[in-house]
Motif scaffolding. Structure first.
Motif, PDB file in Angstrom:
ATOM      1  N   ASP A  73      -3.985   1.230  -2.860  1.00 24.35           N
ATOM      2  CA  ASP A  73      -3.493  -0.174  -3.453  1.00 24.35           C
ATOM      3  C   ASP A  73      -2.487   0.140  -4.109  1.00 24.35           C
ATOM      4  O   ASP A  73      -2.779   1.010  -4.958  1.00 24.35           O
ATOM      5  CB  ASP A  73      -4.598  -1.132  -3.989  1.00 24.35           C
ATOM      6  CG  ASP A  73      -4.107  -2.307  -4.319  1.00 24.35           C
ATOM      7  OD1 ASP A  73      -3.429  -3.163  -3.764  1.00 24.35           O
ATOM      8  OD2 ASP A  73      -4.080  -2.533  -5.743  1.00 24.35           O
ATOM      9  N   GLN A 129     -10.113  -0.928  -1.965  1.00 25.16           N
ATOM     10  CA  GLN A 129      -9.937   0.350  -2.754  1.00 25.16           C
ATOM     11  C   GLN A 129     -11.364   0.624  -3.481  1.00 25.16           C
ATOM     12  O   GLN A 129     -11.871   1.593  -3.431  1.00 25.16           O
ATOM     13  CB  GLN A 129      -8.993   0.241  -3.598  1.00 25.16           C
ATOM     14  CG  GLN A 129      -8.728   1.557  -4.224  1.00 25.16           C
ATOM     15  CD  GLN A 129      -7.195   1.854  -4.938  1.00 25.16           C
ATOM     16  OE1 GLN A 129      -6.314   1.962  -4.148  1.00 25.16           O
ATOM     17  NE2 GLN A 129      -7.020   1.723  -6.164  1.00 25.16           N
ATOM     18  N   VAL A 175      -6.632   0.948   3.295  1.00 29.30           N
ATOM     19  CA  VAL A 175      -7.206   1.204   2.168  1.00 29.30           C
ATOM     20  C   VAL A 175      -8.721   1.561   1.841  1.00 29.30           C
ATOM     21  O   VAL A 175      -9.131   2.267   1.082  1.00 29.30           O
ATOM     22  CB  VAL A 175      -6.666  -0.074   1.277  1.00 29.30           C
ATOM     23  CG1 VAL A 175      -7.343   0.014  -0.215  1.00 29.30           C
ATOM     24  CG2 VAL A 175      -5.121   0.103   1.000  1.00 29.30           C
ATOM     25  N   ILE A 219       0.986  -1.175   0.021  1.00 29.07           N
ATOM     26  CA  ILE A 219      -0.031   0.069  -0.203  1.00 29.07           C
ATOM     27  C   ILE A 219       0.771   1.338   0.035  1.00 29.07           C
ATOM     28  O   ILE A 219       2.009   1.249   0.407  1.00 29.07           O
ATOM     29  CB  ILE A 219      -1.045   0.208   1.273  1.00 29.07           C
ATOM     30  CG1 ILE A 219      -0.150   0.436   2.752  1.00 29.07           C
ATOM     31  CG2 ILE A 219      -1.762  -1.280   1.381  1.00 29.07           C
ATOM     32  CD1 ILE A 219      -0.962   0.561   3.740  1.00 29.07           C
ATOM     33  N   GLN A 278      -3.336  -2.764   6.636  1.00 28.70           N
ATOM     34  CA  GLN A 278      -3.205  -2.298   5.390  1.00 28.70           C
ATOM     35  C   GLN A 278      -4.705  -2.312   4.643  1.00 28.70           C
ATOM     36  O   GLN A 278      -5.049  -1.259   3.991  1.00 28.70           O
ATOM     37  CB  GLN A 278      -2.405  -3.336   4.581  1.00 28.70           C
ATOM     38  CG  GLN A 278      -0.886  -3.208   4.967  1.00 28.70           C
ATOM     39  CD  GLN A 278      -0.424  -4.331   5.318  1.00 28.70           C
ATOM     40  OE1 GLN A 278      -0.877  -4.864   6.528  1.00 28.70           O
ATOM     41  NE2 GLN A 278       0.459  -5.142   4.521  1.00 28.70           N
TER      42      GLN A 278
END
Length: 297
Positions: free
Chosen positions: A184, A197, A177, A110, A173
């Motif tokens: 991403d 995302q 996102v 990321i 992560q």
């Protein structure tokens, strides 16, 4: 044969002998001199050759040592074995980087906005999206400690690259996102966070509420604004400057500006939040000059 003829013959023979003697003498006399000359030239040539050989060899050895030292240093930096899984109280460096026990960790796959990066909100007004991401990450991690990370690589700055989860098992992560606080990064994720995302984009969360530059594009266009990356655990930054591993903390209760050195009692648990005016220092002199005082223990 008459006496005159015999006498003339004898004289001619004497002249031949004398000439032959001179020729032999001319051939003999130069030999020692020629030998000495050749010996001198040979000695001089040998000396020149040896000097050239030793000089070249010296240069080659010196160059070889320098190259070897450089290669060994590079190899030591970039082929150091990855450590096993790590856990601990994480200090937030920016939206995609934390530190545990003095070790910098970059989240795998990321990319969050840089600390000095601004984005446009839904109304077109600029806001510090990089600092906003770091602050939100700090709050997210504080809700469930410690942080657990396992490592897959080292980046070009020598930082560990890892996948991290809170104590409750939530992926850091995926959360970043999914909240639109990071993107991403297909170059490294192979689309692992594309679903999160897509959800953030559809809901117009975080950076998706307005216009923004992808972090990797922003860095390329704003190299002078990108903060230097250092690795505190090594004591030496990637750019060759002293490691900035002193934590400048602002007390919540008193508002005092206090700096903590590695090894002090509260160093590991001290979290640096840039949005609160907290920062890293490279030396105690720098911290004191900025108005911070040393922690008592």
């Amino acid at each position: 044969m008459g006496k005159v003829q015999r006498h003339q013959g004898a004289n001619q023979a004497d002249r031949w002998r004398k000439r032959a003697g001179r020729r032999r003498l001319s051939r003999r006399l130069p030999r020692p001199l020629l030998g000495l000359l050749l010996l001198g030239v040979g000695t001089l040539a040998a000396a020149v050759t040896q000097f050239a050989i030793h000089s070249t060899a010296g240069q080659q050895i010196t160059s070889g040592l320098q190259t070897t030292i450089g290669l060994q240093s590079t190899i030591a930096n970039w082929t150091e074995p990855l450590p096993g899984p790590m856990q601990g109280r994480a200090s937030v460096i920016d939206g995609d980087t934390v530190e545990i026990a003095g070790q910098r960790i970059r989240f795998n796959g990321i990319d969050a906005p840089e600390s000095r990066q601004y984005c446009d909100d839904a109304k077109g007004f600029e806001y510090p999206c990089g600092r906003r991401a770091a602050q939100a990450l700090d709050e997210f991690l504080a809700a469930s400690r410690p942080l657990h990370c396992s490592f897959v690589d080292r980046d070009r700055y020598g930082r560990l690259v890892g996948n991290c989860e809170r104590a409750d098992g939530r992926s850091v992560q995926r959360w970043l996102v999914g909240q639109g606080l990071a993107l991403d990064w297909p170059r490294y994720s192979s689309g692992a966070f594309a679903t999160e995302q897509g959800t953030a984009k559809a809901a117009r969360r975080g950076v998706w509420q307005g216009r923004f530059d992808q972090p990797w594009d922003w860095r390329a266009a704003n190299a002078d604004k990108v903060e230097k990356v250092s690795q505190p655990s090594s004591g030496l930054s990637v750019l060759g400057n002293p490691g900035c591993n002193i934590k400048g903390n602002v007390s919540v209760n008193s508002g005092d500006h206090i700096y903590h050195l590695p090894g002090q009692e509260h160093y590991d648990e001290t979290v640096i939040t840039a949005s609160k005016g907290e920062r890293w220092f490279c030396s105690e002199d720098e911290a004191r000059a900025a108005g911070w005082r040393k922690a008592r223990r």
